[in-house]
Motif scaffolding. Structure first.
Motif, PDB file in Angstrom:
ATOM      1  N   SER A 130       0.750  -1.163  -0.006  1.00  0.00           N
ATOM      2  CA  SER A 130      -0.031   0.002   0.020  1.00  0.00           C
ATOM      3  C   SER A 130       0.765   1.327  -0.099  1.00  0.00           C
ATOM      4  CB  SER A 130      -0.926  -0.046   1.311  1.00  0.00           C
ATOM      5  OG  SER A 130      -1.529   1.108   1.007  1.00  0.00           O
ATOM      6  N   LEU A 131       1.865   1.354   0.933  1.00  0.00           N
ATOM      7  CA  LEU A 131       2.812   2.603   0.843  1.00  0.00           C
ATOM      8  C   LEU A 131       3.511   2.578  -0.538  1.00  0.00           C
ATOM      9  CD1 LEU A 131       4.051   4.598   2.443  1.00  0.00           C
ATOM     10  CD2 LEU A 131       5.616   2.843   3.473  1.00  0.00           C
ATOM     11  N   GLN A 133       2.586   1.983  -3.209  1.00  0.00           N
ATOM     12  CA  GLN A 133       1.386   2.310  -4.267  1.00  0.00           C
ATOM     13  C   GLN A 133       1.078   3.745  -4.387  1.00  0.00           C
ATOM     14  OE1 GLN A 133      -1.745  -0.609  -3.531  1.00  0.00           O
ATOM     15  NE2 GLN A 133      -1.152  -1.946  -5.105  1.00  0.00           N
ATOM     16  N   ILE A 134       1.030   4.365  -3.168  1.00  0.00           N
ATOM     17  CA  ILE A 134       0.902   5.656  -2.885  1.00  0.00           C
ATOM     18  C   ILE A 134       2.109   6.354  -3.106  1.00  0.00           C
ATOM     19  CG2 ILE A 134       0.701   7.313  -1.174  1.00  0.00           C
ATOM     20  CD1 ILE A 134      -1.229   5.419   0.406  1.00  0.00           C
ATOM     21  N   LYS A 137       2.335   6.511  -7.066  1.00  0.00           N
ATOM     22  CA  LYS A 137       1.183   7.113  -7.717  1.00  0.00           C
ATOM     23  C   LYS A 137       1.639   8.665  -7.510  1.00  0.00           C
ATOM     24  CE  LYS A 137      -3.679   8.677  -6.843  1.00  0.00           C
ATOM     25  NZ  LYS A 137      -4.757   8.489  -6.031  1.00  0.00           N
ATOM     26  N   ILE A 138       2.364   9.160  -6.269  1.00  0.00           N
ATOM     27  CA  ILE A 138       2.838  10.520  -6.178  1.00  0.00           C
ATOM     28  C   ILE A 138       3.956  10.797  -7.394  1.00  0.00           C
ATOM     29  CG2 ILE A 138       4.141  12.064  -4.863  1.00  0.00           C
ATOM     30  CD1 ILE A 138       2.494  11.100  -2.423  1.00  0.00           C
TER      31      ILE A 138
END
Length: 145
Positions: A130-131, A133-134, A137-138
């Motif tokens: 999850s980390l 992926q974030i 994304k940024i």
């Protein structure tokens, strides 16, 4: 949000990311000290362990570093006898980077670092995914705007 409120440090996205980045590098330090590597040198070695015999440009592309930053870093790795730098016979502007025997032999020790870091941060595989992926994304948002 009013203008003055938006300038509070606690309302910034950049500060926790900056602090996290510093903390992650600091947590890597004891493991990398055992390998006689700095964090940027470790990143170069990761690229080479994944794909040996690449150009300086390839390394720069993977790590988002320019040749002005990479060249002194690579010279230090060469001085430590971890890599070899060689100009291409076809095009002297191209410098090929390959692992030395010492650099190849370090891989086994380095393989333990990711799991040691995972334990240090006490994150589940799902939290790590999850980390990441974030973060990606940024990072990818800069190219899509």
């Amino acid at each position: 949000m009013e203008e003055a409120e938006s300038l509070k440090l606690s309302n910034q996205i950049c500060f926790p990311i900056y602090s996290l980045s510093k903390e992650v590098v600091n947590q890597y330090r004891p493991f990398l000290d055992q390998l006689d590597l700095t964090y940027p040198q470790y990143l170069v070695m990761l690229v080479l362990w994944e794909s040996d015999g690449v150009t300086v440009g390839n390394i720069g592309d993977k790590l988002a570093l320019d040749t002005g930053t990479l060249t002194p870093l690579l010279k230090r790795l060469e001085a430590k006898e971890m890599i070899h730098r060689k100009r291409s016979a076809e095009d002297e502007r191209i410098v090929l980077i390959s692992l030395s025997e010492k650099g190849k032999n370090m891989k086994d020790l380095a393989c333990k670092i990711p799991n040691q870091m995972k334990q240090k941060f006490d994150l589940t595989d799902e939290e790590i995914l999850s980390l990441k992926q974030i973060i990606y994304k940024i990072l990818n948002s800069k190219t899509s705007k």
